[in-house]
Motif scaffolding. Structure first.
Motif, PDB file in Angstrom:
ATOM      1  N   SER A  46      25.940  61.388  15.081  1.00  0.00           N
ATOM      2  CA  SER A  46      24.887  61.317  16.079  1.00  0.00           C
ATOM      3  C   SER A  46      23.613  60.728  15.479  1.00  0.00           C
ATOM      4  CB  SER A  46      24.603  62.708  16.630  1.00  0.00           C
ATOM      5  OG  SER A  46      23.461  62.691  17.446  1.00  0.00           O
ATOM      6  N   ASP A  47      22.811  60.065  16.339  1.00  0.00           N
ATOM      7  CA  ASP A  47      21.534  59.555  15.863  1.00  0.00           C
ATOM      8  C   ASP A  47      20.444  60.608  15.990  1.00  0.00           C
ATOM      9  OD1 ASP A  47      21.279  59.571  18.605  1.00  0.00           O
ATOM     10  OD2 ASP A  47      20.294  57.610  18.731  1.00  0.00           O
ATOM     11  N   VAL A  48      20.798  61.792  16.438  1.00  0.00           N
ATOM     12  CA  VAL A  48      19.879  62.926  16.405  1.00  0.00           C
ATOM     13  C   VAL A  48      20.003  63.539  15.011  1.00  0.00           C
ATOM     14  CG1 VAL A  48      19.276  65.156  17.382  1.00  0.00           C
ATOM     15  CG2 VAL A  48      20.120  63.335  18.859  1.00  0.00           C
ATOM     16  N   ARG A  49      18.975  63.339  14.204  1.00  0.00           N
ATOM     17  CA  ARG A  49      19.094  63.676  12.775  1.00  0.00           C
ATOM     18  C   ARG A  49      17.745  64.116  12.227  1.00  0.00           C
ATOM     19  NH1 ARG A  49      17.337  60.329   8.955  1.00  0.00           N
ATOM     20  NH2 ARG A  49      17.982  60.658   6.782  1.00  0.00           N
ATOM     21  N   TYR A  50      17.737  65.217  11.468  1.00  0.00           N
ATOM     22  CA  TYR A  50      16.528  65.605  10.754  1.00  0.00           C
ATOM     23  C   TYR A  50      16.856  65.817   9.281  1.00  0.00           C
ATOM     24  CZ  TYR A  50      12.413  67.797   8.967  1.00  0.00           C
ATOM     25  OH  TYR A  50      11.313  68.062   8.188  1.00  0.00           O
ATOM     26  N   ASP A  51      16.119  65.102   8.435  1.00  0.00           N
ATOM     27  CA  ASP A  51      16.251  65.216   6.987  1.00  0.00           C
ATOM     28  C   ASP A  51      14.874  65.552   6.430  1.00  0.00           C
ATOM     29  OD1 ASP A  51      16.391  64.850   4.244  1.00  0.00           O
ATOM     30  OD2 ASP A  51      17.594  63.018   4.347  1.00  0.00           O
ATOM     31  N   PRO A  52      14.671  66.757   5.890  1.00  0.00           N
ATOM     32  CA  PRO A  52      13.343  67.153   5.413  1.00  0.00           C
ATOM     33  C   PRO A  52      12.843  66.330   4.240  1.00  0.00           C
ATOM     34  CG  PRO A  52      14.986  68.798   4.814  1.00  0.00           C
ATOM     35  CD  PRO A  52      15.667  67.837   5.736  1.00  0.00           C
ATOM     36  N   TYR A  53      13.731  65.521   3.636  1.00  0.00           N
ATOM     37  CA  TYR A  53      13.332  64.712   2.487  1.00  0.00           C
ATOM     38  C   TYR A  53      13.159  63.237   2.841  1.00  0.00           C
ATOM     39  CZ  TYR A  53      15.338  69.013   0.715  1.00  0.00           C
ATOM     40  OH  TYR A  53      15.637  70.334   0.530  1.00  0.00           O
ATOM     41  N   ASP A  54      13.257  62.914   4.125  1.00  0.00           N
ATOM     42  CA  ASP A  54      13.096  61.537   4.586  1.00  0.00           C
ATOM     43  C   ASP A  54      11.601  61.293   4.841  1.00  0.00           C
ATOM     44  OD1 ASP A  54      12.847  59.216   6.184  1.00  0.00           O
ATOM     45  OD2 ASP A  54      14.897  59.427   6.912  1.00  0.00           O
ATOM     46  N   VAL A  55      10.973  60.543   3.949  1.00  0.00           N
ATOM     47  CA  VAL A  55       9.522  60.357   4.005  1.00  0.00           C
ATOM     48  C   VAL A  55       9.102  59.669   5.295  1.00  0.00           C
ATOM     49  CG1 VAL A  55       7.546  59.234   2.904  1.00  0.00           C
ATOM     50  CG2 VAL A  55       9.298  60.334   1.497  1.00  0.00           C
ATOM     51  N   GLU A  56       9.807  58.629   5.684  1.00  0.00           N
ATOM     52  CA  GLU A  56       9.429  57.891   6.891  1.00  0.00           C
ATOM     53  C   GLU A  56       9.586  58.755   8.133  1.00  0.00           C
ATOM     54  OE1 GLU A  56       7.803  55.031   6.970  1.00  0.00           O
ATOM     55  OE2 GLU A  56       7.834  55.292   4.785  1.00  0.00           O
ATOM     56  N   LEU A  57      10.667  59.498   8.229  1.00  0.00           N
ATOM     57  CA  LEU A  57      10.883  60.384   9.368  1.00  0.00           C
ATOM     58  C   LEU A  57       9.773  61.427   9.464  1.00  0.00           C
ATOM     59  CD1 LEU A  57      12.679  61.371  11.716  1.00  0.00           C
ATOM     60  CD2 LEU A  57      13.978  62.697  10.044  1.00  0.00           C
ATOM     61  N   ASN A  58       9.353  61.921   8.317  1.00  0.00           N
ATOM     62  CA  ASN A  58       8.349  62.988   8.309  1.00  0.00           C
ATOM     63  C   ASN A  58       6.925  62.502   8.529  1.00  0.00           C
ATOM     64  OD1 ASN A  58       9.552  65.748   7.839  1.00  0.00           O
ATOM     65  ND2 ASN A  58      10.616  64.576   6.269  1.00  0.00           N
ATOM     66  N   ARG A  59       6.719  61.204   8.576  1.00  0.00           N
ATOM     67  CA  ARG A  59       5.400  60.710   8.960  1.00  0.00           C
ATOM     68  C   ARG A  59       5.086  61.134  10.395  1.00  0.00           C
ATOM     69  NH1 ARG A  59       2.700  57.505   5.691  1.00  0.00           N
ATOM     70  NH2 ARG A  59       3.785  56.567   3.916  1.00  0.00           N
ATOM     71  N   ASP A  60       6.101  61.105  11.243  1.00  0.00           N
ATOM     72  CA  ASP A  60       5.950  61.619  12.609  1.00  0.00           C
ATOM     73  C   ASP A  60       7.296  62.172  13.058  1.00  0.00           C
ATOM     74  OD1 ASP A  60       5.270  62.326  15.143  1.00  0.00           O
ATOM     75  OD2 ASP A  60       5.048  60.279  15.901  1.00  0.00           O
ATOM     76  N   PRO A  61       7.580  63.426  12.713  1.00  0.00           N
ATOM     77  CA  PRO A  61       8.885  64.007  13.047  1.00  0.00           C
ATOM     78  C   PRO A  61       8.993  64.483  14.484  1.00  0.00           C
ATOM     79  CG  PRO A  61       7.564  65.648  11.938  1.00  0.00           C
ATOM     80  CD  PRO A  61       6.739  64.371  11.969  1.00  0.00           C
ATOM     81  N   HIS A  62       7.888  64.475  15.225  1.00  0.00           N
ATOM     82  CA  HIS A  62       7.868  65.139  16.528  1.00  0.00           C
ATOM     83  C   HIS A  62       8.804  64.506  17.568  1.00  0.00           C
ATOM     84  CE1 HIS A  62       4.863  67.980  15.256  1.00  0.00           C
ATOM     85  NE2 HIS A  62       4.136  66.994  14.773  1.00  0.00           N
ATOM     86  N   PRO A  63       8.937  63.180  17.663  1.00  0.00           N
ATOM     87  CA  PRO A  63       9.915  62.645  18.609  1.00  0.00           C
ATOM     88  C   PRO A  63      11.338  63.122  18.312  1.00  0.00           C
ATOM     89  CG  PRO A  63       8.367  60.934  17.977  1.00  0.00           C
ATOM     90  CD  PRO A  63       8.097  62.101  17.080  1.00  0.00           C
ATOM     91  N   MET A  64      11.685  63.187  17.014  1.00  0.00           N
ATOM     92  CA  MET A  64      13.021  63.674  16.670  1.00  0.00           C
ATOM     93  C   MET A  64      13.136  65.175  16.913  1.00  0.00           C
ATOM     94  SD  MET A  64      16.033  62.907  15.834  1.00  0.00           S
ATOM     95  CE  MET A  64      15.890  61.221  15.239  1.00  0.00           C
ATOM     96  N   PHE A  65      12.071  65.918  16.630  1.00  0.00           N
ATOM     97  CA  PHE A  65      12.104  67.350  16.903  1.00  0.00           C
ATOM     98  C   PHE A  65      12.331  67.610  18.394  1.00  0.00           C
ATOM     99  CE2 PHE A  65       9.316  68.753  13.054  1.00  0.00           C
ATOM    100  CZ  PHE A  65      10.430  68.672  12.239  1.00  0.00           C
TER     101      PHE A  65
END
Length: 401
Positions: free
Chosen positions: A7-26
Motif C-alpha cells: 500500500s502507498d499508505v505508509r509511515y516511517d519514523p526515520y523518513d526525513v522527507e516524510l516527517n517534514r510534513d507527516p500530517h497528510p499521511m497521518f
C-alpha cells in the motif's frame, strides 16, 4: 483492518522527507488503516484519538518499562533504574511522587517574574534589528534557564546540562537514537559535580530536597535516592523540559506568521494566550509519537496485535482527529474551545512539567507580541531538528518590519 506492505499508505519514523510534513499521511492512516503495520521496522501504530488515549492509559497492556521510543524497544536495551519515563507503576508512581515536589503550583508560579525578566533580556536587544530567530534567540535558551532556576544550577553550567541531554536526542538525518555515539539514554553525569558540591553545602533549594528526601521504595524499604538514580532524575527533568518549550516556541513563530489575522487577535486580546498555547501543542505536538511494548495479545479492527510487539501511538494524528476535535481539526485556530489533547501525554506518564511548559509558552508569546506584533518567517533558512523522536525546529528566523 491492517494495511499490506504494498500500500502507498505508509509511515516511517526515520523518513526525513516524510516527517517534514507527516500530517497528510497521518490523515490517511487514521481513516484507511486505523491499525497500521510497518513490516520494514516491525511495529504497529494507532492513530485515532480514542485508540491512542485508551492505549496510553492502559499501562498494563502497553508498557513503558522497555522504553517509550521505538528503536529502544526494538533493541531490547537494559533501562537504568530511575529513568522515570521508561517505567511502569508501581515503581513509576514512587519516583513520580518524589519529582512532583519540584512542580508544585507554588514553586512553578514563583518562577513567573524570573522567566519574564529573562525573556525580556533576550528580546530587548533585538528590537530595531529587523530579525529575530524564535529558536536561537529565545526558544533554545529559555528552558535551560528555567531548569536552572528550579534546581539552583548556576547559569554558567546550564548550557552544558542541556547540551548533554540533547546530544542523545540528536541523530543523523533518518537515524535512530540507538545509533547515537553519545548513547541512547543520557546518564546525567553532567550533574555529578554539582550534586556532589550541594551534598557538602546544603541549601534551601530543590536539589538539596531531592538529596535528602526519604521515601518508601518498591520493596517497602525507606531510603534516599541513590546517586545514580538522582543523576537520571535530573537528566529527565532537564531534557524533557527543554525539548517541549524549545519546539513550542519554534512552531509559534511559523504558525502565527502563517495566520496573521489570529496573531493580530492575540496582540489585541492577551486573554487568548492560554488557548493559543494549547492549540500550538495540539496542532504541532513536539512528541509526534509515543511507543509502548505490548505485554499481551490485543485486538483492533478485527486484527490481533501479538504480545511482544512494539506499538507506536501517533499523537500528532490523534490530535487532528475530527472525531475528537470536529470537522476543522486540520486547521490551526487559537479561538478553538480548549479540549484535552494528547500533546502532553495522558495517564500515568502525563507530563509532570506541563504547567511550567504552558507558563513558559504564555510568557514567551506575551513578550514577543509586545515587541514584535508582526513578522514573516524566512523558511529558506529555517532548519528542522534531526531527531527520530521530537519534531520541531532548530532555527526559525523571522524578518521584522
Amino acid at each position: 483492518m491492517t494495511i499490506d506492505t504494498s500500500s502507498d499508505v505508509r509511515y516511517d519514523p526515520y523518513d526525513v522527507e516524510l516527517n517534514r510534513d507527516p500530517h497528510p499521511m497521518f490523515a490517511r492512516i487514521r481513516e484507511e488503516a486505523p491499525l497500521y503495520y510497518n513490516a520494514q521496522h516491525d511495529f504497529y501504530a494507532l492513530s485515532r484519538y480514542d485508540d491512542v488515549d485508551a492505549a496510553l492509559l492502559d499501562h498494563e497492556t502497553f508498557s513503558s518499562a522497555r522504553g517509550a521510543i521505538l528503536e529502544i524497544i526494538k533493541a531490547d536495551m537494559e533501562i537504568p533504574s530511575g529513568t522515570l519515563i521508561f517505567e511502569d507503576p508501581p515503581i513509576h508512581n514512587i519516583h513520580r511522587k518524589l519529582l512532583s515536589r519540584i512542580f508544585t503550583p507554588r514553586k512553578v508560579g514563583a518562577l513567573e517574574p524570573k522567566i519574564r525578566e529573562f525573556t525580556a533580556r533576550c528580546l530587548d536587544p533585538l528590537v530595531g534589528t529587523g530579525r529575530f530567530d524564535f529558536v536561537a534567540d529565545l526558544g533554545s535558551q529559555m528552558p535551560m534557564r528555567v531548569i536552572g532556576m528550579l534546581l539552583g544550577i548556576p547559569e554558567a553550567d546550564q548550557s552544558n546540562v542541556i547540551e548533554h541531554g540533547d546530544s542523545t536526542l540528536r541523530t543523523e538525518r533518518g537515524g535512530k537514537m540507538t545509533e547515537n555515539p553519545n548513547g541512547a539514554i543520557a546518564t546525567g553525569e553532567v550533574f555529578a559535580e554539582f550534586i556532589d558540591w550541594r551534598a557538602e553545602h546544603p541549601a534551601d533549594d530543590i536539589m538539596t530536597e531531592l538529596l535528602t528526601a526519604e521515601f518508601a521504595d518498591e520493596t517497602g524499604a525507606t531510603r534516599r535516592l541513590g546517586r545514580d538514580e538522582l543523576l537520571l532524575y535530573l537528566q529527565v527533568i532537564a531534557t524533557a523540559g527543554a525539548e517541549t518549550t524549545t519546539r513550542l516556541i519554534g512552531w509559534a513563530g511559523k504558525l502565527l506568521a502563517e495566520h496573521p489575522d489570529q496573531r493580530r487577535d492575540m496582540v489585541a486580546n492577551r486573554t487568548l494566550l492560554p488557548a493559543a498555547v494549547e492549540e500550538l501543542i495540539r496542532y504541532e505536538p513536539p512528541a509526534i509519537h509515543i511507543s509502548r511494548y505490548v505485554t499481551r495479545d490485543v485486538e483492533y479492527y478485527g486484527q490481533t496485535v501479538p504480545a511482544g510487539s512494539a506499538m507506536v501511538t501517533l499523537v500528532a494524528a490523534a490530535n487532528r482527529d475530527p472525531r475528537r476535535f470536529g470537522s476543522d481539526a486540520h486547521e490551526f485556530n487559537v479561538h478553538r474551545p480548549i479540549r484535552q489533547h494528547l500533546g502532553f501525554g495522558v495517564g500515568t506518564h502525563f507530563c509532570l512539567g506541563n504547567a511550567l511548559a504552558r507558563m513558559e509558552g504564555r510568557i514567551a508569546l506575551d513578550e514577543i507580541l509586545d515587541r514584535f506584533p508582526e513578522w514573516e518567517v524566512d523558511l529558506t533558512h529555517a532548519e528542522i531538528s534531526p531527531t527520530s523522536t521530537v519534531r520541531g525546529w532548530e532555527s526559525m528566523p523571522a524578518v521584522l518590519p
